[in-house]
Design a protein around this motif. Structure first.
Motif, PDB file in Angstrom:
ATOM      1  N   ILE A  34      35.994  25.008  41.012  1.00  0.00           N
ATOM      2  CA  ILE A  34      36.354  26.027  40.022  1.00  0.00           C
ATOM      3  C   ILE A  34      35.364  27.186  40.096  1.00  0.00           C
ATOM      4  O   ILE A  34      35.757  28.358  40.103  1.00  0.00           O
ATOM      5  N   ALA A  35      34.073  26.868  40.167  1.00  0.00           N
ATOM      6  CA  ALA A  35      33.051  27.908  40.248  1.00  0.00           C
ATOM      7  C   ALA A  35      33.245  28.773  41.484  1.00  0.00           C
ATOM      8  O   ALA A  35      33.138  30.012  41.430  1.00  0.00           O
ATOM      9  N   GLU A  36      33.548  28.137  42.598  1.00  0.00           N
ATOM     10  CA  GLU A  36      33.778  28.876  43.844  1.00  0.00           C
ATOM     11  C   GLU A  36      34.996  29.780  43.726  1.00  0.00           C
ATOM     12  O   GLU A  36      34.968  30.946  44.153  1.00  0.00           O
ATOM     13  N   CYS A  37      36.075  29.256  43.143  1.00  0.00           N
ATOM     14  CA  CYS A  37      37.302  30.044  42.965  1.00  0.00           C
ATOM     15  C   CYS A  37      37.046  31.259  42.086  1.00  0.00           C
ATOM     16  O   CYS A  37      37.471  32.375  42.410  1.00  0.00           O
ATOM     17  N   ILE A  38      36.348  31.057  40.979  1.00  0.00           N
ATOM     18  CA  ILE A  38      36.059  32.150  40.048  1.00  0.00           C
ATOM     19  C   ILE A  38      35.248  33.245  40.742  1.00  0.00           C
ATOM     20  O   ILE A  38      35.508  34.436  40.588  1.00  0.00           O
ATOM     21  N   GLU A  39      34.268  32.835  41.550  1.00  0.00           N
ATOM     22  CA  GLU A  39      33.427  33.817  42.247  1.00  0.00           C
ATOM     23  C   GLU A  39      34.218  34.557  43.329  1.00  0.00           C
ATOM     24  O   GLU A  39      34.047  35.768  43.516  1.00  0.00           O
ATOM     25  N   GLN A  40      35.102  33.863  44.027  1.00  0.00           N
ATOM     26  CA  GLN A  40      35.936  34.539  45.025  1.00  0.00           C
ATOM     27  C   GLN A  40      36.844  35.572  44.370  1.00  0.00           C
ATOM     28  O   GLN A  40      37.042  36.672  44.907  1.00  0.00           O
ATOM     29  N   PHE A  41      37.374  35.239  43.215  1.00  0.00           N
ATOM     30  CA  PHE A  41      38.206  36.194  42.487  1.00  0.00           C
ATOM     31  C   PHE A  41      37.374  37.408  42.059  1.00  0.00           C
ATOM     32  O   PHE A  41      37.844  38.545  42.130  1.00  0.00           O
ATOM     33  N   ARG A  42      36.134  37.142  41.608  1.00  0.00           N
ATOM     34  CA  ARG A  42      35.290  38.255  41.175  1.00  0.00           C
ATOM     35  C   ARG A  42      35.035  39.233  42.325  1.00  0.00           C
ATOM     36  O   ARG A  42      35.133  40.459  42.161  1.00  0.00           O
ATOM     37  N   LEU A  43      34.710  38.689  43.496  1.00  0.00           N
ATOM     38  CA  LEU A  43      34.460  39.527  44.665  1.00  0.00           C
ATOM     39  C   LEU A  43      35.718  40.279  45.083  1.00  0.00           C
ATOM     40  O   LEU A  43      35.661  41.453  45.470  1.00  0.00           O
ATOM     41  N   PHE A  44      36.850  39.609  45.006  1.00  0.00           N
ATOM     42  CA  PHE A  44      38.127  40.252  45.336  1.00  0.00           C
ATOM     43  C   PHE A  44      38.438  41.392  44.376  1.00  0.00           C
ATOM     44  O   PHE A  44      38.808  42.497  44.799  1.00  0.00           O
ATOM     45  N   PHE A  45      38.287  41.134  43.072  1.00  0.00           N
ATOM     46  CA  PHE A  45      38.577  42.182  42.085  1.00  0.00           C
ATOM     47  C   PHE A  45      37.707  43.418  42.323  1.00  0.00           C
ATOM     48  O   PHE A  45      38.181  44.555  42.248  1.00  0.00           O
ATOM     49  N   THR A  46      36.443  43.186  42.619  1.00  0.00           N
ATOM     50  CA  THR A  46      35.525  44.306  42.856  1.00  0.00           C
ATOM     51  C   THR A  46      35.987  45.133  44.061  1.00  0.00           C
ATOM     52  O   THR A  46      36.040  46.367  44.006  1.00  0.00           O
ATOM     53  N   ALA A  47      36.331  44.454  45.145  1.00  0.00           N
ATOM     54  CA  ALA A  47      36.758  45.150  46.361  1.00  0.00           C
ATOM     55  C   ALA A  47      38.116  45.831  46.198  1.00  0.00           C
ATOM     56  O   ALA A  47      38.370  46.895  46.781  1.00  0.00           O
ATOM     57  N   ALA A  48      38.992  45.224  45.377  1.00  0.00           N
ATOM     58  CA  ALA A  48      40.351  45.745  45.223  1.00  0.00           C
ATOM     59  C   ALA A  48      40.476  46.787  44.124  1.00  0.00           C
ATOM     60  O   ALA A  48      41.539  47.402  43.958  1.00  0.00           O
ATOM     61  N   GLY A  49      39.395  46.998  43.368  1.00  0.00           N
ATOM     62  CA  GLY A  49      39.457  47.965  42.278  1.00  0.00           C
ATOM     63  C   GLY A  49      40.250  47.477  41.082  1.00  0.00           C
ATOM     64  O   GLY A  49      40.794  48.270  40.311  1.00  0.00           O
ATOM     65  N   ILE A  50      40.307  46.160  40.911  1.00  0.00           N
ATOM     66  CA  ILE A  50      40.973  45.573  39.736  1.00  0.00           C
ATOM     67  C   ILE A  50      39.910  45.357  38.668  1.00  0.00           C
ATOM     68  O   ILE A  50      38.887  44.712  38.910  1.00  0.00           O
ATOM     69  N   ASN A  51      40.141  45.899  37.488  1.00  0.00           N
ATOM     70  CA  ASN A  51      39.121  45.951  36.452  1.00  0.00           C
ATOM     71  C   ASN A  51      39.437  45.055  35.264  1.00  0.00           C
ATOM     72  O   ASN A  51      40.578  44.600  35.092  1.00  0.00           O
ATOM     73  N   ARG A  52      38.418  44.823  34.416  1.00  0.00           N
ATOM     74  CA  ARG A  52      38.631  44.105  33.164  1.00  0.00           C
ATOM     75  C   ARG A  52      39.727  44.798  32.374  1.00  0.00           C
ATOM     76  O   ARG A  52      39.760  46.023  32.268  1.00  0.00           O
ATOM     77  N   GLY A  53      40.646  43.998  31.832  1.00  0.00           N
ATOM     78  CA  GLY A  53      41.743  44.566  31.054  1.00  0.00           C
ATOM     79  C   GLY A  53      43.003  44.796  31.859  1.00  0.00           C
ATOM     80  O   GLY A  53      44.087  44.983  31.277  1.00  0.00           O
ATOM     81  N   ASP A  54      42.906  44.793  33.204  1.00  0.00           N
ATOM     82  CA  ASP A  54      44.120  44.855  34.014  1.00  0.00           C
ATOM     83  C   ASP A  54      44.902  43.559  33.813  1.00  0.00           C
ATOM     84  O   ASP A  54      44.360  42.560  33.336  1.00  0.00           O
ATOM     85  N   LYS A  55      46.169  43.582  34.223  1.00  0.00           N
ATOM     86  CA  LYS A  55      47.030  42.410  33.985  1.00  0.00           C
ATOM     87  C   LYS A  55      47.479  41.780  35.292  1.00  0.00           C
ATOM     88  O   LYS A  55      47.824  42.489  36.242  1.00  0.00           O
TER      89      LYS A  55
END
Length: 539
Positions: A34-55
Motif C-alpha cells: 500500500i505504501a509503495e502504491c501511494i508513493e507511486q501515485f504521488r510521483l505520477f500526480f506530480t509528473a502529470a500535473g494532477i493536483n489536490r482537489g482534482d477528480k
C-alpha cells in the motif's frame, strides 16, 4: 478525533509485512505494498500535473487492486469518484463528465462499452486490474503513468522503508469523495464527503466496535457505495484488519466457503441476506423440532444449538452481524432474538458517510435501527408517537451535492439540519424506529398514514412471498408480490394462493391498511446497491 489517514500511516509502519488487502483465492498485498502504491501515485500526480482537489473516477468490480487504487488517490489529496460497475455505460460516460474526472480507472470489459469521445474531461483511462493504459487524450499524462514505476525505483533504489511513510492530514475540510447515489443522467446527485466526515465515521466505529491488527473481514458489498466502502474497507483496513474481497456477487456456497476460511470478526450485510438464511435454513430446521420448542427446558437448547451452527458456518469468530439498508423482517428478528444471535440493524445513508443510527447488539432494541450516531431529531409535534421526518446534524454529514445547488438547498432545513426524507419516531431512550419514506407513504381517504414497509413486513411472514411492494392504486392498497414458488403452479393454484396471501395478511393489518388486491410479478424487483427495492419503478 484522529484523522483516518494518520491511523493508516501508523498501521502501515507497524504492520509493514502483514497482509492488508486480498482477493479471496487470488492476489494479496501487504501494508508495505500500500505504501509503495501511494508513493507511486504521488510521483505520477506530480509528473502529470494532477493536483489536490482534482477528480479521478473508479468504475470496476470489487478487488484488492480497486482498494489499492483508492488509497493511491485518496491519500494524495485527489478526490475519488467511485462509480458502480453496474451503472449503464451511458450513465458512466455522463457521470465522469459531471464529476470533472480527469482519469478513469476501470477494466477492459467496462471500457469496451464506454465512449471516450463523450467523456470530454478525461485525460486517460487505466485498467485497474493490471495498471495498463487503456486510452489517453493527454500524452504527458500517459507518459507519466507509464514511467511511474521507473521513477519510483530511481527514487527508492532499495524500496521504501517504514520510516519514510508520512501522510498529509491537514485536510479535514477538503473534499475526499464524490459518491453518486444513482446512475441517472438527469440532474445527478453527487454526494460530497470530506476527510473529516470519513474520519468521524471511523472514529465512531472504533469507539463502538473496536477491532485489532491481524483480524479479518470479508468485503462483499459494492465499494462504490458508502456502506461497503466505509464499513467493510476503510474502517477495518486503517486499523490493521486484513480485508478479503469476493469480487462479483458470490453464490451462497462460495460465500459460506469464504466465511469459513477467512473467519471474519464481523459480517456486514443487508437484511435480505439474513432473511434468506432464516427462511432457507433456520426456519425449516426449527420446524422439524417444533415439539421441542414447546418445552421450556428444551427450547433454549434448540435455539442455542442453532446459534452455534450459524456462527460456525461464518467462521466462528463473528462478534456481530451488522445489517443496514432496510428493516429486518419481524418474524426473522424474533427468531434471532430467541437464538441470541449477535446482530444489530443500523440506519444510514450515503449523505451521512453512512452512519445515522447504531447500537451494540446486546443493547439493541428489536424493530429499531439503533440510537443516533450524532444529533438527530424527529420533525413531529409528538416525536415518540407521531412519525415525522428524521433530520440529522454532525461532522459525518455531506456538505451538499456536487454542482447541484438546488438539491443542496432542498436537503437542509433553514436551521442547518439535513433532511433524510425518512419518516420515523424516537422513543424516550433514543431508539429510532423507521416508518417509511416520505415519498412512499400513502395517505388514504380517511386521512390515515399508511407505511408500505409495515404492510410488506406482514406479507413477508407468508412463506410464498419472496418480495413485495405495496402501492396505492386509486385509493386502494395493492400488493405486488414476487414468488419463485408459484412459477410452476397452474393458473387455478396461483389464484388460490394469491387469495390466501391477501386473506392471511389482512388478519394482521388494521382496517385502514388492509390489502384490496395481490398482483404477482414475474421477476424479482429491481434493487439499489443496498438491496433496497427501487420503489419508484412500481407505482
Amino acid at each position: 478525533m484522529k484523522h483516518y489517514l494518520k491511523k493508516l500511516e501508523e498501521t502501515i509502519i507497524k504492520q509493514w509485512d502483514q497482509k492488508a488487502l486480498c482477493d479471496y483465492g487470488g492476489d494479496n498485498f501487504s501494508y508495505s505494498h500500500i505504501a509503495e502504491c501511494i508513493e507511486q501515485f504521488r510521483l505520477f500526480f506530480t509528473a502529470a500535473g494532477i493536483n489536490r482537489g482534482d477528480k479521478i473516477a473508479i468504475c470496476a468490480k470489487n478487488s484488492a487492486r480497486w482498494a489499492m487504487t483508492f488509497w493511491g488517490i485518496n491519500v494524495n489529496g485527489v478526490v475519488v469518484v467511485p462509480l458502480l460497475a453496474d451503472f449503464h455505460p451511458s450513465n458512466v460516460n455522463s457521470l465522469v463528465v459531471h464529476s470533472d474526472s480527469v482519469l478513469l480507472f476501470t477494466d477492459d470489459d467496462i471500457w469496451a462499452k464506454l465512449n471516450p469521445e463523450e467523456m470530454v474531461t478525461l485525460k486517460a483511462a487505466i485498467n485497474v486490474k493490471d495498471g495498463k493504459l487503456l486510452w489517453y487524450r493527454d500524452k504527458a499524462v500517459a507518459d507519466a503513468w507509464i514511467a511511474r514505476e521507473t521513477v519510483y525505483e530511481e527514487r527508492y533504489p532499495g524500496g521504501m522503508k517504514p520510516e519514510q511513510v508520512d501522510y498529509n492530514v491537514d485536510n479535514g475540510n477538503d473534499l475526499a469523495i464524490i459518491n453518486y447515489t444513482s446512475g441517472t443522467t438527469g440532474n445527478p446527485k453527487g454526494v460530497m464527503l470530506t476527510y473529516d466526515a470519513m474520519s468521524d465515521t471511523d472514529d465512531f466505529a472504533n469507539t463502538h466496535f473496536p477491532n485489532k491488527p491481524g483480524e479479518t473481514v470479508v468485503s462483499m458489498l459494492p465499494l462504490a457505495h458508502m456502506y461497503g466502502l466505509a464499513i467493510e474497507f476503510i474502517h477495518p483496513n486503517v486499523d490493521g484488519v486484513t480485508v478479503y474481497f469476493l469480487g462479483k456477487t458470490p453464490s451462497p456456497s462460495t460465500l459460506l466457503k469464504a466465511m469459513t476460511e477467512v473467519k471474519p470478526y464481523m459480517v456486514v450485510t443487508v437484511p435480505l441476506v439474513m432473511e434468506k438464511i432464516y427462511s432457507n435454513s433456520i426456519k425449516p430446521a426449527l420446524e422439524k423440532r417444533k415439539w421441542m420448542l414447546a418445552i421450556p427446558g428444551l427450547s433454549g437448547m434448540v435455539y442455542n444449538a442453532a446459534r452455534k451452527t450459524i456462527l460456525k458456518v461464518f467462521g466462528g469468530q463473528v462478534r456481530c452481524f451488522i445489517m443496514g439498508g432496510a428493516a429486518l423482517n419481524p418474524e426473522a428478528e424474533r427468531c434471532f432474538r430467541k437464538m441470541r444471535l449477535p446482530y444489530t440493524v443500523g440506519y444510514g445513508m450515503t449523505e451521512a458517510c453512512p452512519l445515522l443510527g447504531w447500537e451494540w447488539w446486546t443493547e439493541f432494541v428489536p424493530g429499531s435501527c439503533g440510537k443516533p450516531v450524532h444529533e438527530l431529531r424527529i420533525d413531529s409535534y409528538e416525536p415518540s408517537h407521531v412519525a415525522g421526518e428524521i433530520q440529522a446534524r454532525g461532522r459525518n454529514l455531506t456538505t451538499g451535492y456536487y454542482k447541484n445547488p438546488e438539491a443542496t438547498q432542498a436537503a437542509f432545513t433553514a436551521d442547518g439540519w439535513f433532511r433524510t426524507g425518512d419518516l420515523g419516531v424516537m422513543d424516550k431512550d433514543g431508539n429510532i424506529f423507521i416508518r417509511g419514506r416520505i415519498k412512499s407513504m400513502i395517505l388514504n381517504s380517511s386521512g390515515q398514514n399508511i407505511y408500505p414497509e409495515e404492510v410488506e413486513a406482514v406479507l413477508a411472514n407468508n412463506h410464498y412471498v419472496d418480495e413485495s411492494v405495496v402501492v396505492d392504486r386509486e385509493g386502494k392498497i395493492v400488493a405486488l408480490v414476487y414468488s419463485e414458488q408459484l412459477e410452476n403452479k397452474n393458473d387455478e393454484e396461483r389464484a388460490e394462493i394469491v387469495n390466501t396471501i391477501r386473506v392471511e395478511a389482512n388478519k394482521s393489518l388494521p382496517a385502514y391498511s388492509k390489502i384490496a388486491k395481490v398482483e404477482l410479478v414475474d421477476s424479482p424487483f429491481e434493487k439499489t446497491p443496498k438491496m433496497s427495492i427501487k420503489r419508484y419503478l412500481y407505482h
